[in-house]
Design an enzyme around this catalytic site. Structure first.
Site, PDB file in Angstrom:
ATOM      1  N   GLY A  46      30.737 -62.340 -66.449  1.00 10.15           N
ATOM      2  CA  GLY A  46      30.609 -60.895 -66.317  1.00 10.15           C
ATOM      3  C   GLY A  46      31.863 -60.083 -66.610  1.00 10.15           C
ATOM      4  CG  ASP A 103      30.607 -58.328 -63.336  1.00 11.91           C
ATOM      5  OD1 ASP A 103      30.869 -58.638 -62.149  1.00 11.91           O
ATOM      6  OD2 ASP A 103      29.631 -58.799 -63.941  1.00 11.91           O
ATOM      7  CG  ASP A 106      25.927 -56.104 -54.865  1.00 11.23           C
ATOM      8  OD1 ASP A 106      25.746 -55.020 -54.302  1.00 11.23           O
ATOM      9  OD2 ASP A 106      24.990 -56.910 -55.060  1.00 11.23           O
ATOM     10  CB  THR A 107      27.375 -58.812 -50.914  1.00  7.67           C
ATOM     11  OG1 THR A 107      27.878 -59.936 -51.628  1.00  7.67           O
ATOM     12  CG2 THR A 107      25.909 -58.593 -51.264  1.00  7.67           C
ATOM     13  CB  THR A 110      31.600 -63.020 -55.973  1.00  2.00           C
ATOM     14  OG1 THR A 110      30.176 -63.084 -56.007  1.00  2.00           O
ATOM     15  CG2 THR A 110      32.180 -63.815 -57.132  1.00  2.00           C
ATOM     16  CE  LYS A 134      25.019 -52.672 -57.664  1.00  2.00           C
ATOM     17  NZ  LYS A 134      23.858 -53.594 -57.717  1.00  2.00           N
ATOM     18  CG  ASP A 162      23.813 -61.329 -66.318  1.00  4.70           C
ATOM     19  OD1 ASP A 162      24.663 -61.084 -65.431  1.00  4.70           O
ATOM     20  OD2 ASP A 162      22.952 -62.216 -66.206  1.00  4.70           O
ATOM     21  NE  ARG A 168      26.531 -62.589 -69.276  1.00  3.18           N
ATOM     22  CZ  ARG A 168      26.674 -62.634 -67.955  1.00  3.18           C
ATOM     23  NH1 ARG A 168      27.343 -61.697 -67.335  1.00  3.18           N
ATOM     24  NH2 ARG A 168      26.142 -63.607 -67.245  1.00  3.18           N
TER      25      ARG A 168
END
Ligand code: IMP
Ligand code: MG
Length: 187
Positions: A46, A103, A106-107, A110, A134, A162, A168
């Site tokens: 990503g 990229d 979010d949560t 990662t 986000k 993606d 992508r």
């Protein structure tokens, strides 16, 4: 606009203008601390496009570049498991100033997991940089040190991001049409 998109969220020009400023901000913040060399680690796949464009804005600092591959998302828009490192970095990062690039945050799982793994190699410093942040989705206390854009909680694709490995290559970031976000049409 690609026909599979509902809306463009960040267009090509906005991405490149923001990268110019972000590159300068990163370079200045390291150089202000006397750092002469940066080790950039891009989370593949990503972050490849973002990292490629961003490192070309780092002109006044030595840059080493490596990648790390993690798996967590299957071909869906929700995480299916804890992210696992499936292909590790090759550079020696002990005593290096590491900038980990993804990229999107979010949560936060990662980056949190990778930060914990990379710390074990005892880098001189470790910071994170994401193109997209986000809002309202975080499940960890992680926050990126550098971020390109805050975006709402919508599933976005393009410029490295993606859905089922598609999109992508789009030069902009857009919201995937909701009716395309779910299996079974992707299976
Ligand atoms: P986190 O671990 O929940 O922060 O998720 C980070 C990873 O989820 C990113 O590296 C992306 O691969 C993926 N991801 C999260 N949100 C999106 C999205 O809106 N579009 C595409 N991929 C996403
Ligand atoms: Mg993905």
């Amino acid at each position: 606009m690609h026909p599979d998109l509902a809306q463009i969220l960040v267009d090509e020009q906005a991405i490149h203008e923001r990268l110019e400023a972000l590159g300068a901000q990163i370079e200045n913040s390291y150089r202000a601390h006397g750092v002469e060399e940066l080790t950039v680690i891009a989370i593949t796949n990503g972050a490849i496009l973002f990292a490629a464009d961003l490192v070309r804005r780092l002109k006044n600092i030595y840059v080493r570049l490596d990648t790390v591959r993690v798996s967590s998302y299957k071909d869906e828009d929700k995480p299916v498991s804890e992210p696992e490192i499936v292909d590790n970095i090759r550079l020696d990062i002990s005593d290096a100033h590491v900038l980990l690039i993804d990229d999107i945050m979010d949560t936060g799982q990662t980056l949190e997991r990778l930060v914990n793994v990379i710390k074990k190699s005892r880098p001189a410093s470790l910071k994170t940089c994401v193109l997209l942040n986000k809002i309202g989705r975080r499940q960890t206390s992680m926050d990126a040190d550098f971020a390109g854009f805050d975006i709402p909680d919508q599933f976005v694709v393009g410029y490295g991001l993606d859905f089922a490995e598609r999109y992508r290559n789009l030069p902009y970031i857009g919201v995937l049409r909701p009716e395309l976000q779910n299996p079974p049409m992707w299976m």
